[in-house]
Motif scaffolding. Structure first.
Motif, PDB file in Angstrom:
ATOM      1  N   GLN A  71     -37.093 -36.371  56.378  1.00 52.36           N
ATOM      2  CA  GLN A  71     -36.302 -37.599  56.441  1.00 52.36           C
ATOM      3  C   GLN A  71     -34.874 -37.356  55.961  1.00 52.36           C
ATOM      4  OE1 GLN A  71     -38.167 -40.685  54.233  1.00 52.36           O
ATOM      5  NE2 GLN A  71     -39.439 -41.346  55.950  1.00 52.36           N
ATOM      6  N   ILE A  72     -34.760 -36.598  54.864  1.00 52.18           N
ATOM      7  CA  ILE A  72     -33.434 -36.351  54.261  1.00 52.18           C
ATOM      8  C   ILE A  72     -32.482 -35.728  55.307  1.00 52.18           C
ATOM      9  CG2 ILE A  72     -32.205 -34.803  52.710  1.00 52.18           C
ATOM     10  CD1 ILE A  72     -33.083 -37.108  51.181  1.00 52.18           C
ATOM     11  N   LYS A  73     -33.015 -34.796  56.105  1.00 52.42           N
ATOM     12  CA  LYS A  73     -32.152 -34.091  57.066  1.00 52.42           C
ATOM     13  C   LYS A  73     -31.364 -35.068  57.935  1.00 52.42           C
ATOM     14  CE  LYS A  73     -34.664 -29.761  57.625  1.00 52.42           C
ATOM     15  NZ  LYS A  73     -35.860 -29.296  58.261  1.00 52.42           N
ATOM     16  N   THR A  74     -32.084 -36.091  58.340  1.00 44.77           N
ATOM     17  CA  THR A  74     -31.434 -37.025  59.267  1.00 44.77           C
ATOM     18  C   THR A  74     -30.967 -38.297  58.577  1.00 44.77           C
ATOM     19  OG1 THR A  74     -33.602 -37.949  59.717  1.00 44.77           O
ATOM     20  CG2 THR A  74     -32.826 -36.234  61.196  1.00 44.77           C
ATOM     21  N   SER A  75     -30.968 -38.268  57.255  1.00 47.41           N
ATOM     22  CA  SER A  75     -30.601 -39.526  56.596  1.00 47.41           C
ATOM     23  C   SER A  75     -29.091 -39.652  56.423  1.00 47.41           C
ATOM     24  CB  SER A  75     -31.275 -39.593  55.234  1.00 47.41           C
ATOM     25  OG  SER A  75     -30.650 -38.654  54.367  1.00 47.41           O
ATOM     26  N   ASP A  76     -28.686 -40.838  56.176  1.00 52.28           N
ATOM     27  CA  ASP A  76     -27.275 -41.150  55.942  1.00 52.28           C
ATOM     28  C   ASP A  76     -27.143 -41.537  54.481  1.00 52.28           C
ATOM     29  OD1 ASP A  76     -25.053 -43.800  57.047  1.00 52.28           O
ATOM     30  OD2 ASP A  76     -24.690 -41.946  55.940  1.00 52.28           O
TER      31      ASP A  76
END
Lengths: 476, 432
Positions: free
Chosen positions: A363-368
């Motif tokens: 999730q972190i990879k694509t989080s803002d």
């Protein structure tokens, strides 16, 4: 062993002994009782009798040693016999009296080829509390192994801790305990066991004081109970074990209650029977010709009372007690199963945790991170993302390490427990067989002895000079 | 001295050891001394009858009494074979008649009216088939004992009981036996006021009391023992069920456990026939318990006879004393009627006195005769009673020895059964 003790001469004597009661019975009794004349002695009884006769001449010490050896040999029946290299014998109870207390010690003798025992003291004296200590330590150390049970601390029926019967039963149970430990591939190498078998008295006391295992026992109970209930993906072989132990424990409980009821009724029966004998004796006082017959009845009933009392006592010792101890053993097996479940629970939770963290990482990879707390505090959103990602990575590494460790522990525990359970089943079958065989044999012995006594009574009721001419016997 | 009385085998038809026939053949005397030697008597087939009388329904049990002459030579003395029905109350009537009519004989007792010394499973209801069966057997023994007694067996009323269907009751009442029964009051006075009671009867009375106490105790404890033994066996049956349930979770042990369970069931049900047999033993003891009453009854009758004798003796002494006083010229006591009379009306004239003395001498002679009679009667009574008491003692010794022997044999049987069952169970356990 029978051959050793019975010389050709004594066997012949026994043969004479056996035939004469029947002969005497025929001579003394005018009428022929078909039940009496059909009585034959099997040749087995000759052998048994001569063994008993000779054993009674020997000292108590010798008898207890031979009985321990026999007990040892009996347990060797499985395939492990060839690989056994540690033999332990428990015997020779002795009473010790100090100012504070008196207690019994047993001699514990070890015989082995194992190198670690070289030069060590192989004969020590231990008391019951020492055995208790040993078992406790073993349970703590090997929480996923089945540790054999000890006899109960107190017997409810036998109030005299120093009575020979009580000591005999206890000695046998302690013997079994150590033999099972000696046969166990893991437990037999335990350091505490080594100390138990070899340390001199003061050394042993010192060693006992080291390290208390209190903390590990506390983590056992409630926590593990809860774990067991929530267990969803227990491996099938353990599901089976759980169910088996549950039902087996129940059935043992039922049998225990049945045997208690039988013992209660039997004791009450004995009370009445004991009151019955003097009735005949009192009656004999007012009789003349009938006196001998009445006295014969009275004497016989008294003797049957003795036989009954013996049987009640040995049913308590050799049936009811072992059954109760097996119930306790079953409880401890349940405990081990629960501990294994707890381990699995821990492992399962880590696996879940790991999966969650991996998910988070994705999730972190694509989080803002624009609206994260870090950004709010003035940091660059990209840096926040990076630091979070680093943290997660570390967590993943830690968790994976933990998981591997727990997995190893679980795999080992499962293997241990499975092997122990198999061994447990074999022992259980043997033990149950022995318990019930003993019960059957004890009953047979009781009836055989009473039978003999009643046959004597039939003979004694009619004094030799009585003739039957006092009247015609008419069939009605 | 040949034994005159012959005694019946105890117990119902079931128990007949072979040697009985041997003894019967060997000991048969040439003269018949009791009915039993040439007649066979049976009591069988109890049936329920109901009398629908005025208000209440009277339901009772009747028993079939059959007789058959077994000796060809005696056919003339009786009908070949007879059968009729009697109920318990008729047995009671017969016994009351015999007891009153034969005061020196110990009359066999009847079985108990109500069940006593029972344990939890024993039948207490009058109409329970087991109770009826045991009563039937006891009634048969009752008749056989009478039939084997030299004197009792010749009684016509007894014969009529067994063979006379109609009018027997009338025949009994027409003997007017009830009037011969000693009044209770007399019996009580007799037992307290005897001056010289025969020690032997005192001993018999004491013995009867002890016999009663001893047998009561034995029966009491036996009943309690039966209770416990029953419970022990039945509880073993629970093992059968739990073995069955246990065998479901086992592999190798499954079959042996189930087989062993079967034997536990066998053990549990083995107690029922055993205790039934034991009831028979208890019944035989109960008969002797009741015999103690018969013994006391005979003692009481002796006391009445002795009482009459002492009264006759007293009477003679009183009359003799009276005469002596008159002869000496003294009036018999100042407060007697004649003393008062003489004070009021003057003493007797010499002629009156002579008359009185003559009368007294007549009375004394009469009293002497009566005393002699009474003494003779008492002697005969005592002789006869003591003889029958001896007969009873011999019979009792023999019977009780046999009762105890049979009990021991029964126990032997039970032990063998126990051994068999447990050996089978052991064989199952071996296979575990």
């Amino acid at each position: 062993m029978a051959e050793e003790n019975a010389t050709p001469h004594s066997v012949k004597d026994d043969a004479d002994l056996d035939s004469s009661p029947t002969k005497a019975a025929d001579e003394n009794v005018k009428f022929r009782d078909p039940l009496l004349s059909g009585f034959d002695h099997e040749s087995d009884d000759d052998g048994m009798e001569s063994l008993d006769l000779n054993a009674s001449i020997k000292s108590d010490q010798t008898v207890s040693r031979s009985s321990s050896l026999i007990a040892n040999f009996k347990l060797d029946e499985d395939a492990d016999a060839e690989t056994k290299d540690l033999f332990i014998v428990v015997d020779d109870p002795e009473k010790h009296t100090s100012t504070l207390e008196s207690y019994i010690t047993f001699r514990v003798q070890t015989k082995t080829n194992r190198s670690e025992f070289e030069g060590a003291e192989l004969s020590v004296r231990r008391r019951y509390n020492d055995f208790l200590w040993l078992r406790q330590r073993l349970e703590e150390t090997y929480c996923t192994h089945l540790v054999p049970p000890l006899p109960a601390k107190h017997s409810l029926k036998r109030l005299d801790r120093f009575s020979p019967e009580f000591l005999r039963v206890r000695e046998g149970a302690l013997q079994k305990f150590l033999t099972r430990l000696a046969d166990h591939p893991v437990l037999s190498f335990d350091k505490n066991l080594f100390v138990f078998l070899t340390a001199k008295a003061w050394e042993f006391q010192a060693h006992k004081k080291q390290g208390s295992g209190i903390f590990s026992r506390v983590t056992d109970s409630l926590h593990n109970m809860g774990a067991s209930y929530m267990m969803k993906n227990r491996p099938p072989e353990f599901v089976v074990m759980h169910e088996y132990i549950q039902t087996f424990g129940e059935k043992l409980g039922v049998m225990d209650r049945i045997s208690q009821r039988i013992l209660k009724e039997s004791t009450e029966y004995l009370t009445e029977l004991t009151e019955w004998a003097p009735c005949f004796m009192l009656w004999a006082n007012s009789e003349d010709k009938l006196k001998s017959g009445l006295l014969a009845m009275s004497k016989n009933i008294e003797e049957c009372c003795k036989e009954l009392k013996d049987m009640i006592d040995s049913t308590e010792d050799d049936f009811a007690q072992p059954l109760k101890e097996y119930i306790l053993y079953t409880e401890s097996v349940k405990g081990v199963l629960r501990r294994r479940d707890a381990m699995q629970m821990e492992y399962d939770m880590i696996v879940e945790e790991l999966a969650k963290k991996k998910e988070e990482r994705e999730q972190i990879k694509t989080s803002d991170q624009t609206y994260s707390i870090g950004a709010f505090l003035g940091k660059d959103p990209e840096d926040v993302k990076e630091s979070k990602r680093e943290k997660l990575e570390q967590q993943l590494v830690d968790l994976t390490q933990q998981m591997d460790m727990l997995n190893d522990r679980l795999v080992v525990a499962n293997a241990d427990l499975k092997a122990d359970m198999e061994r447990w089943h074999i022992n259980k079958q043997r033990d149950m067989k022995e318990i019930f065989l003993n019960m059957a044999e004890r009953n047979i012995q009781y009836y055989e002895r009473c039978l003999e006594k009643w046959e004597n009574t039939v003979r004694d009721i009619h004094p030799r000079n009585e003739n039957a001419e006092d009247g015609i016997i008419v069939s009605s | 001295m040949a034994d005159e009385e012959n005694s019946p085998e105890l117990g119902p038809e079931k128990i007949t050891p072979e040697q009985n026939d041997v003894h019967a053949d060997r000991a048969k005397p040439t003269t018949k001394t009791s009915l039993l030697q040439w007649m066979e008597i049976t009591v069988s087939e109890p049936e329920k009858r109901t009398n629908a009388s005025m208000k209440m329904q009277d339901t009772y049990i009747v028993y079939l009494i059959e007789t058959r002459v077994t000796d060809e030579n005696m056919k003339g003395y009786s009908d070949g074979a007879t059968s009729l029905w009697r109920r318990y109350s008729e047995f009671e009537l017969l016994r009351n008649y015999l007891e009153t009519t034969y005061a020196t004989i110990i009359i066999p007792p009847l079985p108990e009216k109500k069940a006593t010394y029972t344990w939890q499973n024993a039948p207490t209801d009058k109409f329970d088939p087991e109770f009826i069966e045991r009563r039937r057997a006891a009634l048969e023994v009752f008749l056989l004992r009478i039939a084997s007694h030299t004197i009792l067996s010749t009684d016509k009323i007894f014969m009529g009981f067994m063979q006379q269907d109609n009018g027997w009751k009338d025949a009994v009442y027409s003997t007017d036996f009830q009037s011969k029964a000693e009044s209770k009051l007399k019996a009580i006075s007799a037992s307290f006021r005897l001056r010289k009671p025969d020690r032997r009867f005192e001993e018999v009375k004491n013995y009867a009391n002890e016999l009663q106490t001893n047998i009561s105790n034995i029966l009491k404890y036996r009943a309690r023992m039966a209770d416990k033994l029953y419970a022990i066996h039945k509880v073993h049956g629970n093992y059968a069920r739990v073995f069955g349930e246990w065998s479901c979770i086992e592999k190798d042990m499954s079959e042996p456990l189930q087989s062993a369970g079967h034997y536990m069931d066998v053990l549990a049900s083995s107690i029922d026939p055993m205790l039934e047999e034991e009831e028979h033993f208890a019944d035989q003891l109960k008969e002797y318990l009741a015999f103690s009453d018969s013994l006391r009854s005979v003692c009481r009758k002796y006391e009445c006879v002795q009482y009459d004798l002492e009264r006759a003796d007293d009477n003679l002494s009183a009359k003799a004393k009276e005469r002596d006083l008159l002869v000496q010229g003294k009036s018999p006591g100042t407060f007697s009627l004649s003393g008062v009379k003489s004070k009021l009306f003057g003493s007797d004239t010499p002629e009156q006195r002579e008359l009185k003395i003559k009368q007294l001498e007549e009375q004394i002679k009469q009293a002497e005769i009566e005393l002699k009679q009474a003494t003779q009667e008492t002697q005969l009574h005592v002789q006869s009673a003591l003889k029958d008491i001896e007969r009873f003692k011999r019979q009792k010794t023999k019977d009780l020895q046999e009762i105890f022997t049979n009990y021991a044999i029964m126990q032997i049987k039970q032990c063998k059964k126990g051994i068999a069952i447990w050996t089978s169970a052991k064989d199952c356990f071996v296979k575990m």
